[in-house]
Design a protein around this motif. Structure first.
Motif, PDB file in Angstrom:
ATOM      1  N   GLU A  11       0.716  -1.214  -0.063  1.00  0.00           N
ATOM      2  CA  GLU A  11      -0.034  -0.122  -0.046  1.00  0.00           C
ATOM      3  C   GLU A  11       0.745   1.186  -0.083  1.00  0.00           C
ATOM      4  N   ASN A  12       1.985   1.167   0.627  1.00  0.00           N
ATOM      5  CA  ASN A  12       2.802   2.392   0.905  1.00  0.00           C
ATOM      6  C   ASN A  12       4.019   2.167   0.298  1.00  0.00           C
ATOM      7  N   TYR A  13       4.127   1.797  -0.863  1.00  0.00           N
ATOM      8  CA  TYR A  13       5.366   1.150  -1.629  1.00  0.00           C
ATOM      9  C   TYR A  13       6.813   2.328  -1.647  1.00  0.00           C
ATOM     10  N   TYR A  14       6.299   3.371  -2.008  1.00  0.00           N
ATOM     11  CA  TYR A  14       7.419   4.344  -2.019  1.00  0.00           C
ATOM     12  C   TYR A  14       7.827   4.759  -0.657  1.00  0.00           C
ATOM     13  N   GLU A  15       7.037   4.819   0.473  1.00  0.00           N
ATOM     14  CA  GLU A  15       7.641   5.169   1.755  1.00  0.00           C
ATOM     15  C   GLU A  15       8.356   3.933   2.352  1.00  0.00           C
ATOM     16  N   LYS A  16       7.964   2.901   1.938  1.00  0.00           N
ATOM     17  CA  LYS A  16       8.656   1.655   2.413  1.00  0.00           C
ATOM     18  C   LYS A  16      10.274   1.725   1.748  1.00  0.00           C
ATOM     19  N   GLY A  17      10.304   2.384   0.547  1.00  0.00           N
ATOM     20  CA  GLY A  17      11.736   2.272  -0.068  1.00  0.00           C
ATOM     21  C   GLY A  17      12.564   3.370   0.420  1.00  0.00           C
ATOM     22  N   ILE A  18      11.976   4.689   0.665  1.00  0.00           N
ATOM     23  CA  ILE A  18      12.531   5.514   1.413  1.00  0.00           C
ATOM     24  C   ILE A  18      13.447   5.287   2.781  1.00  0.00           C
ATOM     25  N   ASN A  19      12.343   4.368   3.571  1.00  0.00           N
ATOM     26  CA  ASN A  19      12.830   3.760   4.862  1.00  0.00           C
ATOM     27  C   ASN A  19      13.484   2.409   5.078  1.00  0.00           C
ATOM     28  N   TYR A  20      14.215   2.076   3.910  1.00  0.00           N
ATOM     29  CA  TYR A  20      14.789   0.711   3.864  1.00  0.00           C
ATOM     30  C   TYR A  20      15.982   0.794   4.674  1.00  0.00           C
ATOM     31  N   ASN A  21      16.596   1.858   4.786  1.00  0.00           N
ATOM     32  CA  ASN A  21      17.819   1.519   5.716  1.00  0.00           C
ATOM     33  C   ASN A  21      17.228   1.333   7.341  1.00  0.00           C
ATOM     34  N   VAL A  22      16.452   1.906   7.727  1.00  0.00           N
ATOM     35  CA  VAL A  22      15.812   1.483   9.091  1.00  0.00           C
ATOM     36  C   VAL A  22      15.628  -0.034   9.127  1.00  0.00           C
ATOM     37  N   GLU A  23      14.928  -0.451   8.043  1.00  0.00           N
ATOM     38  CA  GLU A  23      14.473  -1.991   7.920  1.00  0.00           C
ATOM     39  C   GLU A  23      15.647  -2.868   7.881  1.00  0.00           C
TER      40      GLU A  23
END
Length: 142
Positions: free
Chosen positions: A37-49
């Motif tokens: 659902e929030n694909y772009y936001e997850k991409g931006i926060n990938y370092n945290v993941e």
């Protein structure tokens, strides 16, 4: 009825079939579980993941997952606050989202599986313990 009328009726029938298939595919894939659902936001926060996944490996904090007839028991290393998502690839309506604190001195997360359909499930467990964030992803079969 001549051959020209038959060709036009055949083309109209084929076009109606194609329109029906397009409507059906939009209806079925509107509930697709593979779309974030929030694909772009997850991409931006990938370092945290990524850092949370690395913390699991560095601290040897891989959760122990036990499946019984009625429960899924997940044991983490330390007492923590967690967010657990169990996703079913076959149907997103079956997804289970649970959050809370681990229970007992064994730091357990208990999930009732009696109403969960059998098959493959994705586990996405995020937890915060001792000032660090952790992330564990895996697959299980019920």
């Amino acid at each position: 009825m001549n051959w020209g009328t038959k060709i036009v009726l055949g083309m109209l029938t084929f076009m109606m079939f194609i329109v029906g298939m397009v409507i059906y595919m939009f209806h079925v894939h509107g509930r697709d579980a593979l779309i974030e659902e929030n694909y772009y936001e997850k991409g931006i926060n990938y370092n945290v993941e990524y850092n949370a996944k690395v913390n699991v490996l560095e601290d040897d904090a891989i959760p122990k997952i036990t499946i019984t007839k009625t429960q899924i028991i997940i044991q983490v290393k330390d007492s923590s606050k967690y967010d657990l998502v169990l996703m079913r690839p076959a149907n997103s309506n079956d997804d289970v989202k649970i959050n809370g604190r681990t229970s007992g001195t064994a730091n357990l997360i208990l999930v009732d599986k009696t109403k969960m359909p059998k098959g493959m499930w994705f586990i996405n467990l995020q937890w915060h313990s001792l000032g660090k964030d952790y992330l564990f992803k895996s697959n299980i079969t019920l």
